[in-house]
Write a protein that holds these residues in place. Structure first.
Motif, PDB file in Angstrom:
ATOM      1  N   THR A  30       0.808  -1.148   0.101  1.00 43.81           N
ATOM      2  CA  THR A  30      -0.004   0.031   0.279  1.00 43.81           C
ATOM      3  C   THR A  30       0.773   1.093  -0.035  1.00 43.81           C
ATOM      4  O   THR A  30       2.159   1.237   0.132  1.00 43.81           O
ATOM      5  CB  THR A  30      -0.857  -0.039   1.153  1.00 43.81           C
ATOM      6  OG1 THR A  30      -0.102   0.211   2.453  1.00 43.81           O
ATOM      7  CG2 THR A  30      -1.767  -1.185   1.235  1.00 43.81           C
ATOM      8  N   ARG A  31       0.123   2.434  -0.378  1.00 40.42           N
ATOM      9  CA  ARG A  31       0.798   3.838  -0.035  1.00 40.42           C
ATOM     10  C   ARG A  31       0.236   4.193   1.257  1.00 40.42           C
ATOM     11  O   ARG A  31      -1.009   4.188   1.323  1.00 40.42           O
ATOM     12  CB  ARG A  31       0.429   4.381  -1.089  1.00 40.42           C
ATOM     13  CG  ARG A  31       1.417   4.164  -2.633  1.00 40.42           C
ATOM     14  CD  ARG A  31       0.848   4.892  -3.359  1.00 40.42           C
ATOM     15  NE  ARG A  31      -0.467   4.666  -4.067  1.00 40.42           N
ATOM     16  CZ  ARG A  31      -1.387   5.818  -4.036  1.00 40.42           C
ATOM     17  NH1 ARG A  31      -0.920   7.072  -3.883  1.00 40.42           N
ATOM     18  NH2 ARG A  31      -2.639   5.613  -4.383  1.00 40.42           N
ATOM     19  N   VAL A  32       0.880   4.819   2.049  1.00 43.85           N
ATOM     20  CA  VAL A  32       0.332   5.262   3.415  1.00 43.85           C
ATOM     21  C   VAL A  32       0.600   6.662   3.689  1.00 43.85           C
ATOM     22  O   VAL A  32       1.953   7.143   3.635  1.00 43.85           O
ATOM     23  CB  VAL A  32       0.914   4.285   4.581  1.00 43.85           C
ATOM     24  CG1 VAL A  32       0.407   4.913   5.917  1.00 43.85           C
ATOM     25  CG2 VAL A  32       0.320   2.947   4.438  1.00 43.85           C
ATOM     26  N   ALA A  33      -0.022   7.491   4.207  1.00 43.57           N
ATOM     27  CA  ALA A  33      -0.006   8.809   4.825  1.00 43.57           C
ATOM     28  C   ALA A  33      -0.173   8.488   6.530  1.00 43.57           C
ATOM     29  O   ALA A  33      -1.174   8.177   6.677  1.00 43.57           O
ATOM     30  CB  ALA A  33      -1.043   9.797   3.988  1.00 43.57           C
ATOM     31  N   GLY A  34       1.036   8.852   6.947  1.00 42.73           N
ATOM     32  CA  GLY A  34       1.034   8.585   8.427  1.00 42.73           C
ATOM     33  C   GLY A  34       0.875   9.966   9.196  1.00 42.73           C
ATOM     34  O   GLY A  34       1.619  10.933   8.831  1.00 42.73           O
ATOM     35  N   LEU A  35      -0.187  10.122   9.913  1.00 44.79           N
ATOM     36  CA  LEU A  35      -0.328  11.444  10.473  1.00 44.79           C
ATOM     37  C   LEU A  35      -0.265  11.180  12.078  1.00 44.79           C
ATOM     38  O   LEU A  35      -0.806  10.304  12.585  1.00 44.79           O
ATOM     39  CB  LEU A  35      -1.956  12.008  10.090  1.00 44.79           C
ATOM     40  CG  LEU A  35      -2.159  13.252  10.790  1.00 44.79           C
ATOM     41  CD1 LEU A  35      -2.827  14.073   9.817  1.00 44.79           C
ATOM     42  CD2 LEU A  35      -3.280  13.136  12.123  1.00 44.79           C
TER      43      LEU A  35
END
Length: 224
Positions: free
Chosen positions: A63-68
């Motif tokens: 997957t491609r993940v945006a970690g916030l």
């Protein structure tokens, strides 16, 4: 911006390297992956990603993940691992800096207990998830002895646990209008012998108990 978690990156990661910590992560991640079912190419938001301990398993599925996360030190630790396909942002779950329908799926793992207005955070996760997309949120279960122990620490002045909001499965489910799937994991106590913990976990899973320390809910965003 200083947060509760700024001083915790090293201790947080060290705990997951202990024998019982490794078991906890194993069972928690198994449950998350089973509910979220991340697939290669999907864009996923990990809200409250911390040091990226759980993010790594999502990335492992292609997957491609945006970690916030609110905490810059936590994000710096995650960034030091140089994960591919990971974008890191400092931000607040209650006011996500993304447009509506930005993600195929969204997930938040043990962050909601530090947010008093849980519905506001859940609404934001729904907003940024695509229609028919999956939202999975996990928190510490009020019905578990782990919550009782941490509440006791909070009353004694523990900086982190003095501000937590523990919720029951019913309270978690009520945070969204859609019906959700509720599951729990980590049915053993923190002090349990690791080998005995494996047996307790298997028994709890077979009985489908709702008293596990790790409480997760899965929702699907409506098409309309």
């Amino acid at each position: 911006m200083t947060t509760l978690f700024d001083a915790w990156p090293e201790e947080y990661e060290r705990w997951f390297q202990t024998p019982i910590g490794r078991l906890v992560k194993k069972f928690e991640m198994e449950l998350i992956l089973d509910l979220l079912k991340p697939s290669s190419g999907e864009r996923i938001l990990d809200a409250g990603c911390g040091t990226g301990i759980f993010t790594a398993d999502l990335l492992g599925r292609g997957t491609r993940v945006a970690g916030l996360d609110l905490s810059l030190p936590m994000l710096q630790r995650a960034n030091s691992k140089e994960y591919a396909r990971l974008e890191l942002l400092q931000g607040d779950m209650r006011r996500l800096p993304f447009q509506e329908g930005s993600f195929d799926k969204t997930v938040s793992i043990t962050a909601l207990e530090f947010i008093e207005n849980g519905k506001q955070a859940i609404d934001e996760l729904f907003r940024v998830t695509k229609k028919k997309g999956t939202i999975v949120v996990a928190t510490l279960n009020r019905l578990s002895p782990w919550a009782v122990q941490r509440e006791a620490k909070g009353k004694k002045g523990h900086a982190l646990f003095s501000k937590v909001v523990f919720r029951t499965p019913e309270e978690m489910a009520a945070l969204a209008a859609q019906e959700g799937i509720i599951r729990t994991a980590v049915h053993f106590k923190k002090e349990e012998d690791p080998q005995r913990a494996l047996e307790i976990e298997e028994a709890g899973k077979k009985k489908r108990l709702f008293t596990g320390a790790f409480l997760a809910v899965r929702w699907e965003k409506p098409e309309i």
